[in-house]
Design an enzyme around this catalytic site. Structure first.
Site, PDB file in Angstrom:
ATOM      1  N   LYS A  85     -41.829  56.430  24.477  1.00  0.00           N
ATOM      2  CA  LYS A  85     -40.795  57.554  24.038  1.00  0.00           C
ATOM      3  C   LYS A  85     -40.661  58.434  25.233  1.00  0.00           C
ATOM      4  O   LYS A  85     -41.324  59.345  25.728  1.00  0.00           O
ATOM      5  CB  LYS A  85     -41.790  58.148  23.020  1.00  0.00           C
TER       6      LYS A  85
ATOM      7  N   LYS B 259     -68.564  46.064  36.902  1.00  0.00           N
ATOM      8  CA  LYS B 259     -67.337  45.416  37.098  1.00  0.00           C
ATOM      9  C   LYS B 259     -66.519  46.314  38.227  1.00  0.00           C
ATOM     10  O   LYS B 259     -65.901  45.764  39.048  1.00  0.00           O
ATOM     11  CB  LYS B 259     -66.445  45.512  35.755  1.00  0.00           C
TER      12      LYS B 259
ATOM     13  N   GLU C   2     -47.744  54.671  31.093  1.00  0.00           N
ATOM     14  CA  GLU C   2     -47.806  53.193  30.140  1.00  0.00           C
ATOM     15  C   GLU C   2     -46.717  52.873  29.421  1.00  0.00           C
ATOM     16  O   GLU C   2     -46.215  53.847  28.568  1.00  0.00           O
ATOM     17  CB  GLU C   2     -49.278  53.282  29.412  1.00  0.00           C
TER      18      GLU C   2
ATOM     19  N   TYR D  21     -64.326  54.115  29.338  1.00  0.00           N
ATOM     20  CA  TYR D  21     -64.359  54.522  27.952  1.00  0.00           C
ATOM     21  C   TYR D  21     -65.248  55.939  28.097  1.00  0.00           C
ATOM     22  O   TYR D  21     -66.396  55.745  27.941  1.00  0.00           O
ATOM     23  CB  TYR D  21     -64.852  53.517  27.127  1.00  0.00           C
TER      24      TYR D  21
ATOM     25  N   TYR E 114     -50.213  44.296  28.247  1.00  0.00           N
ATOM     26  CA  TYR E 114     -50.080  42.784  27.799  1.00  0.00           C
ATOM     27  C   TYR E 114     -50.464  42.405  26.384  1.00  0.00           C
ATOM     28  O   TYR E 114     -51.529  42.623  25.923  1.00  0.00           O
ATOM     29  CB  TYR E 114     -51.230  42.131  28.867  1.00  0.00           C
TER      30      TYR E 114
HETATM   31  P1  FAD Z   1     -65.191  44.754  29.320  1.00  0.00           P
HETATM   32  O1  FAD Z   1     -65.078  45.494  30.500  1.00  0.00           O
HETATM   33  O2  FAD Z   1     -65.468  43.109  29.215  1.00  0.00           O
HETATM   34  O3  FAD Z   1     -66.016  45.563  28.241  1.00  0.00           O
HETATM   35  C1  FAD Z   1     -65.964  45.211  26.657  1.00  0.00           C
HETATM   36  C2  FAD Z   1     -67.452  45.352  26.209  1.00  0.00           C
HETATM   37  O4  FAD Z   1     -68.179  44.440  26.864  1.00  0.00           O
HETATM   38  C3  FAD Z   1     -67.989  46.679  26.440  1.00  0.00           C
HETATM   39  O5  FAD Z   1     -68.588  47.173  25.410  1.00  0.00           O
HETATM   40  C4  FAD Z   1     -68.833  46.394  27.467  1.00  0.00           C
HETATM   41  O6  FAD Z   1     -69.962  47.403  27.639  1.00  0.00           O
HETATM   42  C5  FAD Z   1     -69.329  44.798  27.325  1.00  0.00           C
HETATM   43  N1  FAD Z   1     -69.956  44.435  28.518  1.00  0.00           N
HETATM   44  C6  FAD Z   1     -69.181  44.311  29.666  1.00  0.00           C
HETATM   45  N2  FAD Z   1     -69.767  43.672  30.619  1.00  0.00           N
HETATM   46  C7  FAD Z   1     -70.731  42.732  29.941  1.00  0.00           C
HETATM   47  C8  FAD Z   1     -71.794  41.926  30.497  1.00  0.00           C
HETATM   48  N3  FAD Z   1     -71.814  41.370  31.619  1.00  0.00           N
HETATM   49  N4  FAD Z   1     -72.324  41.762  29.207  1.00  0.00           N
HETATM   50  C9  FAD Z   1     -72.748  42.082  28.132  1.00  0.00           C
HETATM   51  N5  FAD Z   1     -71.672  42.936  27.594  1.00  0.00           N
HETATM   52  C10 FAD Z   1     -70.698  43.471  28.574  1.00  0.00           C
HETATM   53  N6  FAD Z   1     -55.771  45.388  25.481  1.00  0.00           N
HETATM   54  C11 FAD Z   1     -54.721  44.703  25.465  1.00  0.00           C
HETATM   55  O7  FAD Z   1     -54.955  43.596  24.850  1.00  0.00           O
HETATM   56  N7  FAD Z   1     -53.546  44.372  26.505  1.00  0.00           N
HETATM   57  C12 FAD Z   1     -53.692  45.713  27.107  1.00  0.00           C
HETATM   58  O8  FAD Z   1     -52.577  45.902  28.014  1.00  0.00           O
HETATM   59  C13 FAD Z   1     -54.451  46.755  27.042  1.00  0.00           C
HETATM   60  N8  FAD Z   1     -54.512  47.735  27.921  1.00  0.00           N
HETATM   61  C14 FAD Z   1     -55.662  48.656  28.201  1.00  0.00           C
HETATM   62  C15 FAD Z   1     -55.276  49.798  28.878  1.00  0.00           C
HETATM   63  C16 FAD Z   1     -56.606  50.653  29.036  1.00  0.00           C
HETATM   64  C17 FAD Z   1     -56.468  51.903  30.091  1.00  0.00           C
HETATM   65  C18 FAD Z   1     -57.712  50.568  28.091  1.00  0.00           C
HETATM   66  C19 FAD Z   1     -58.679  51.614  28.271  1.00  0.00           C
HETATM   67  C20 FAD Z   1     -57.713  49.670  27.386  1.00  0.00           C
HETATM   68  C21 FAD Z   1     -56.616  48.677  27.351  1.00  0.00           C
HETATM   69  N9  FAD Z   1     -56.736  47.376  26.499  1.00  0.00           N
HETATM   70  C22 FAD Z   1     -55.742  46.557  26.353  1.00  0.00           C
HETATM   71  C23 FAD Z   1     -57.776  47.531  25.237  1.00  0.00           C
HETATM   72  C24 FAD Z   1     -58.916  46.750  25.895  1.00  0.00           C
HETATM   73  O9  FAD Z   1     -58.637  45.096  26.113  1.00  0.00           O
HETATM   74  C25 FAD Z   1     -60.103  46.738  25.007  1.00  0.00           C
HETATM   75  O10 FAD Z   1     -60.673  48.098  25.076  1.00  0.00           O
HETATM   76  C26 FAD Z   1     -61.241  45.708  25.043  1.00  0.00           C
HETATM   77  O11 FAD Z   1     -62.095  45.725  23.713  1.00  0.00           O
HETATM   78  C27 FAD Z   1     -62.201  45.843  26.197  1.00  0.00           C
HETATM   79  O12 FAD Z   1     -61.752  45.546  27.493  1.00  0.00           O
HETATM   80  P2  FAD Z   1     -62.370  45.822  28.823  1.00  0.00           P
HETATM   81  O13 FAD Z   1     -61.673  45.303  29.804  1.00  0.00           O
HETATM   82  O14 FAD Z   1     -62.833  47.182  28.910  1.00  0.00           O
HETATM   83  O15 FAD Z   1     -63.701  44.820  28.490  1.00  0.00           O
END
Ligand code: FAD
Length: 288
Positions: free
Chosen positions: A271, A164, A17, A144, A49
């Site tokens: 890095k 999802k 990454e 997670y 992003y």
């Molecule tokens: P979701 O899958 O939407 O989940 C977020 C929360 O909402 C969780 O607690 C989930 O249980 C809950 N949830 C999901 N669906 C529902 C529903 N239908 N109803 C109620 N609750 C729900 N962030 C950035 O800004 N840019 C990046 O490039 C980036 N890259 C990442 C790469 C990886 C591998 C990881 C693990 C994280 C990355 N993140 C990035 C951080 C990420 O955006 C955050 O962790 C964010 O808080 C959650 O994103 P998600 O897509 O997992 O969200």
């Protein structure tokens, strides 16, 4: 190439990454970094992003540069702060540039964010559904092992993950973790819930003790005693901490591979020397 095809090969993969710069003026510096990283021939390179979406063009520019180096790019895309129109304009750009892989994320909720009526996306599954409509992209999502910080418990967290994945994910990449048991427990939970897409294990080499404090605050991940002692002993000596962090990450990966986890994603933090030293430590293992 689509990452789903790479993952279907049943081979060990190590991907990297990178993050784009915050200002356009530094774009060439980031391109130099990815050129260096490409020498270790990662299976793919993902490009993060910016949370606010204002630098989405930087992500595409770097993903394109990755592609021009002959490495498969994976472009991250977040939705919480974006309209459907903005998301589709990014998807148009990606398509135009021949970028076939997207990591579809909600993004962290910005401080003071109000959302409400007119908000197009609330969670990642809605973005996945939007991307899926085009039938063009291989789509990954985040997961997670130690549950998302906003989830009340594991049951809720895994149910949302299942939702999802079912909307259309081809693979999932984990948040960093430092205790492999967390990954093994999570893998079992996924199997029980019939989450059957490949799980790519995200490994963060900690080479700076201050960095880990911030990372823990943000990510909810636990620190095993073994690593705590390493930080206590070497945290104030940057060279020693860097060496210990590289060895710890390498050992973590070897243990994962010995336990059948074949897909590893290294959070390189831009890095190349750190990524390279980990790859050196794995050379015979990757090509086993
Ligand atoms: P979701 O899958 O939407 O989940 C977020 C929360 O909402 C969780 O607690 C989930 O249980 C809950 N949830 C999901 N669906 C529902 C529903 N239908 N109803 C109620 N609750 C729900 N962030 C950035 O800004 N840019 C990046 O490039 C980036 N890259 C990442 C790469 C990886 C591998 C990881 C693990 C994280 C990355 N993140 C990035 C951080 C990420 O955006 C955050 O962790 C964010 O808080 C959650 O994103 P998600 O897509 O997992 O969200």
């Amino acid at each position: 190439m689509k990452i789903s095809e790479i993952l279907n090969n049943n081979k060990v993969t190590v991907s990297f990454e990178v993050f784009p710069p915050k200002e356009w003026a530094k774009i060439d510096d980031t391109k130099a970094i990815i050129t260096e990283l490409s020498k270790d021939r990662p299976a793919w390179m993902s490009v993060t992003y910016g949370a606010a979406g204002t630098t989405s063009g930087y992500t595409t520019e770097i993903a394109n540069a990755v592609k021009n180096l002959g490495i498969t790019p994976l472009s991250h895309l977040t939705c919480i702060n974006s309209s459907r129109e903005k998301v589709n304009s990014v998807l148009d750009e990606l398509e135009k540039n021949g970028i076939e892989n997207i990591l579809a994320l909600r993004g962290d909720i910005p401080q003071g964010f109000e959302g409400g009526a007119g908000q197009d996306f609330h969670n990642a599954y809605e973005l996945i559904a939007e991307i899926k409509k085009r039938n063009k992209f291989c789509i990954g999502g985040a997961c997670y092992p130690e549950i998302h910080p906003e989830s009340k418990n594991r049951v809720e967290d895994i149910a949302h993950l299942k939702e999802k994945v079912d909307v259309g994910l081809d693979f999932i990449t984990t948040q960093m973790f430092f205790d492999n048991e967390a990954l093994y427990n999570f893998r079992e939970m996924c199997a029980i819930k019939e989450i059957n897409v490949p799980i790519v294990a995200g490994i963060m080499p900690i080479t700076n003790a201050r960095q880990i404090k911030r990372s823990i605050e943000l990510s909810n991940c636990s620190i095993p005693k073994k690593f705590e002692r390493i930080m206590d002993r070497f945290g104030d000596n940057p060279d020693a901490m860097k060496q210990a962090g590289i060895v710890y990450a390498t050992e973590q990966i070897i243990d994962l591979m010995a336990n059948g986890v074949n897909n590893i994603h290294i959070y390189t933090m831009n890095k190349p020397d750190v990524a390279h030293r980990i790859m050196e430590g794995l050379s015979a293992i990757i090509n086993e």
